[in-house]
Design a protein around this motif. Structure first.
Motif, PDB file in Angstrom:
ATOM      1  N   ALA A 165     -12.212  -5.363 -25.250  1.00 16.63           N
ATOM      2  CA  ALA A 165     -10.952  -5.813 -24.653  1.00 16.63           C
ATOM      3  C   ALA A 165     -10.388  -4.717 -23.747  1.00 16.63           C
ATOM      4  N   SER A 166     -10.533  -3.455 -24.141  1.00 16.07           N
ATOM      5  CA  SER A 166     -10.072  -2.342 -23.302  1.00 16.07           C
ATOM      6  C   SER A 166     -10.861  -2.285 -21.993  1.00 16.07           C
ATOM      7  N   CYS A 167     -12.159  -2.507 -22.076  1.00 18.46           N
ATOM      8  CA  CYS A 167     -12.994  -2.535 -20.861  1.00 18.46           C
ATOM      9  C   CYS A 167     -12.594  -3.706 -19.963  1.00 18.46           C
ATOM     10  N   LEU A 168     -12.292  -4.847 -20.571  1.00 18.02           N
ATOM     11  CA  LEU A 168     -11.854  -6.006 -19.790  1.00 18.02           C
ATOM     12  C   LEU A 168     -10.518  -5.730 -19.106  1.00 18.02           C
ATOM     13  N   VAL A 169      -9.651  -4.987 -19.775  1.00 16.32           N
ATOM     14  CA  VAL A 169      -8.390  -4.599 -19.145  1.00 16.32           C
ATOM     15  C   VAL A 169      -8.675  -3.765 -17.896  1.00 16.32           C
ATOM     16  N   MET A 170      -9.621  -2.845 -18.008  1.00 19.35           N
ATOM     17  CA  MET A 170      -9.970  -2.012 -16.853  1.00 19.35           C
ATOM     18  C   MET A 170     -10.532  -2.876 -15.717  1.00 19.35           C
ATOM     19  N   LEU A 171     -11.379  -3.853 -16.053  1.00 22.89           N
ATOM     20  CA  LEU A 171     -11.936  -4.757 -15.049  1.00 22.89           C
ATOM     21  C   LEU A 171     -10.820  -5.564 -14.374  1.00 22.89           C
ATOM     22  N   LEU A 172      -9.904  -6.079 -15.181  1.00 21.65           N
ATOM     23  CA  LEU A 172      -8.789  -6.854 -14.630  1.00 21.65           C
ATOM     24  C   LEU A 172      -7.904  -5.991 -13.736  1.00 21.65           C
ATOM     25  N   LEU A 173      -7.631  -4.762 -14.176  1.00 19.16           N
ATOM     26  CA  LEU A 173      -6.813  -3.860 -13.359  1.00 19.16           C
ATOM     27  C   LEU A 173      -7.491  -3.558 -12.025  1.00 19.16           C
ATOM     28  N   ASN A 174      -8.781  -3.261 -12.077  1.00 16.18           N
ATOM     29  CA  ASN A 174      -9.541  -2.969 -10.867  1.00 16.18           C
ATOM     30  C   ASN A 174      -9.517  -4.161  -9.918  1.00 16.18           C
ATOM     31  N   SER A 175      -9.750  -5.338 -10.463  1.00 16.13           N
ATOM     32  CA  SER A 175      -9.749  -6.556  -9.655  1.00 16.13           C
ATOM     33  C   SER A 175      -8.374  -6.814  -9.048  1.00 16.13           C
ATOM     34  N   SER A 176      -7.318  -6.651  -9.843  1.00 15.31           N
ATOM     35  CA  SER A 176      -5.970  -6.909  -9.322  1.00 15.31           C
ATOM     36  C   SER A 176      -5.640  -5.944  -8.192  1.00 15.31           C
ATOM     37  N   PHE A 177      -5.999  -4.682  -8.346  1.00 13.39           N
ATOM     38  CA  PHE A 177      -5.703  -3.710  -7.300  1.00 13.39           C
ATOM     39  C   PHE A 177      -6.489  -4.030  -6.024  1.00 13.39           C
ATOM     40  N   ARG A 178      -7.744  -4.473  -6.182  1.00 11.97           N
ATOM     41  CA  ARG A 178      -8.562  -4.814  -5.020  1.00 11.97           C
ATOM     42  C   ARG A 178      -7.963  -6.014  -4.270  1.00 11.97           C
ATOM     43  N   VAL A 179      -7.567  -7.055  -5.006  1.00  8.65           N
ATOM     44  CA  VAL A 179      -6.968  -8.240  -4.383  1.00  8.65           C
ATOM     45  C   VAL A 179      -5.636  -7.880  -3.722  1.00  8.65           C
ATOM     46  N   ILE A 180      -4.818  -7.076  -4.409  1.00  8.99           N
ATOM     47  CA  ILE A 180      -3.518  -6.675  -3.852  1.00  8.99           C
ATOM     48  C   ILE A 180      -3.702  -5.845  -2.586  1.00  8.99           C
ATOM     49  N   ARG A 181      -4.663  -4.898  -2.609  1.00 13.14           N
ATOM     50  CA  ARG A 181      -4.920  -4.089  -1.412  1.00 13.14           C
ATOM     51  C   ARG A 181      -5.357  -4.955  -0.233  1.00 13.14           C
ATOM     52  N   SER A 182      -6.278  -5.896  -0.484  1.00 14.77           N
ATOM     53  CA  SER A 182      -6.755  -6.783   0.590  1.00 14.77           C
ATOM     54  C   SER A 182      -5.611  -7.624   1.144  1.00 14.77           C
ATOM     55  N   ALA A 183      -4.775  -8.140   0.251  1.00 12.98           N
ATOM     56  CA  ALA A 183      -3.651  -8.970   0.689  1.00 12.98           C
ATOM     57  C   ALA A 183      -2.660  -8.153   1.518  1.00 12.98           C
ATOM     58  N   LEU A 184      -2.351  -6.940   1.069  1.00 12.18           N
ATOM     59  CA  LEU A 184      -1.420  -6.091   1.818  1.00 12.18           C
ATOM     60  C   LEU A 184      -1.991  -5.716   3.185  1.00 12.18           C
ATOM     61  N   ARG A 185      -3.296  -5.459   3.227  1.00  8.96           N
ATOM     62  CA  ARG A 185      -3.945  -5.146   4.506  1.00  8.96           C
ATOM     63  C   ARG A 185      -3.848  -6.355   5.449  1.00  8.96           C
ATOM     64  N   GLU A 186      -4.117  -7.553   4.903  1.00 10.64           N
ATOM     65  CA  GLU A 186      -4.038  -8.785   5.701  1.00 10.64           C
ATOM     66  C   GLU A 186      -2.610  -9.017   6.199  1.00 10.64           C
ATOM     67  N   LEU A 187      -1.624  -8.787   5.324  1.00  6.80           N
ATOM     68  CA  LEU A 187      -0.224  -8.941   5.740  1.00  6.80           C
ATOM     69  C   LEU A 187       0.148  -7.947   6.835  1.00  6.80           C
ATOM     70  N   HIS A 188      -0.314  -6.714   6.676  1.00 12.43           N
ATOM     71  CA  HIS A 188      -0.032  -5.679   7.675  1.00 12.43           C
ATOM     72  C   HIS A 188      -0.624  -6.047   9.026  1.00 12.43           C
ATOM     73  N   GLU A 189      -1.874  -6.550   9.007  1.00 15.97           N
ATOM     74  CA  GLU A 189      -2.552  -6.915  10.261  1.00 15.97           C
ATOM     75  C   GLU A 189      -1.905  -8.116  10.922  1.00 15.97           C
ATOM     76  N   SER A 190      -1.246  -8.974  10.159  1.00 19.79           N
ATOM     77  CA  SER A 190      -0.643 -10.175  10.739  1.00 19.79           C
ATOM     78  C   SER A 190       0.765  -9.925  11.294  1.00 19.79           C
ATOM     79  N   LEU A 191       1.298  -8.733  11.023  1.00 24.13           N
ATOM     80  CA  LEU A 191       2.624  -8.408  11.562  1.00 24.13           C
ATOM     81  C   LEU A 191       2.551  -8.206  13.074  1.00 24.13           C
ATOM     82  N   PRO A 192       3.563  -8.692  13.807  1.00 27.52           N
ATOM     83  CA  PRO A 192       3.569  -8.464  15.264  1.00 27.52           C
ATOM     84  C   PRO A 192       3.772  -6.982  15.558  1.00 27.52           C
ATOM     85  N   LEU A 193       3.113  -6.531  16.603  1.00 26.04           N
ATOM     86  CA  LEU A 193       3.208  -5.104  16.974  1.00 26.04           C
ATOM     87  C   LEU A 193       4.481  -4.766  17.666  1.00 26.04           C
TER      88      LEU A 193
END
Length: 193
Positions: A165-193
């Motif tokens: 369960a501790s290892c699964l927590v680490m997997l979930l944390l890693n996955s959440s951070f990866r999805v959040i980073r990708s989403a923030l990058r996508e949001l940043h790129e979609s902002l008008p310059l």
């Protein structure tokens, strides 16, 4: 493409909603933290697929916001499992390896079907990429719970359940951070310059 994505998302939404109900029942009955983690992952995925259905026909900014929310859901799931781990450390129990094994195999079959259905969509956009990421995590989760059931049986101890369960927590944390980073990058790129 949007209609194909909608059809796939509806199918995997139903599979994950049903599996959440089935596996959470098994987790409670079998007293397994690893299986609980698995069931919460199914709930998060069902919510994720529902949100993804909403985002299919939306613009990139909305898809990125939905992906950000999905990453947050994964993070919340990790925190819930972490709280359960702490409780099991304070009040140890021996989970039922029979229940763990049976329900993890049922989950593996259901999540393999979902991953197969989502495979063709995994690189289409941020929305479908984050959905595919969730399904891939499910396969790893199911396999780890199955092997944990064997370790609980072999060692006659609940420690394997806590460790996995501790290892699964680490997997979930890693996955959440990866999805959040990708989403923030996508949001940043979609902002008008």
């Amino acid at each position: 493409m949007r209609e194909r994505q909608r059809g796939t998302l509806k199918a995997v939404l139903v599979v994950n909603a049903v599996m959440f109900v089935v596996i959470v029942g098994g987790a409670v009955y079998g007293k397994s933290t690893a299986l609980l983690s698995d069931s919460l992952d199914n709930l998060g995925d069902a919510l994720t697929y529902g949100l993804s259905l909403y985002a299919v026909s939306k613009e990139a900014t909305t898809k990125a916001k939905v992906a950000l929310f999905k990453g947050s859901l994964i993070l919340i799931g990790a925190c819930v499992v972490l709280a359960q781990i702490i409780q099991r450390l304070i009040e140890p129990v021996l989970p039922s390896y029979e229940i763990m094994g049976a329900f993890s195999l049922a989950g593996l079959a259901a999540n393999s079907l979902c991953l197969f259905l989502l495979w063709k969509h995994r690189n289409e956009d941020i929305n479908m990429s984050s959905v595919w990421e969730c399904s891939r995590n499910d396969i790893a989760s199911n396999l780890s719970v199955f092997f944990t059931a064997g370790a609980v049986w072999f060692f006659e101890s609940g420690w394997a359940d806590i460790v996995v369960a501790s290892c699964l927590v680490m997997l979930l944390l890693n996955s959440s951070f990866r999805v959040i980073r990708s989403a923030l990058r996508e949001l940043h790129e979609s902002l008008p310059l």
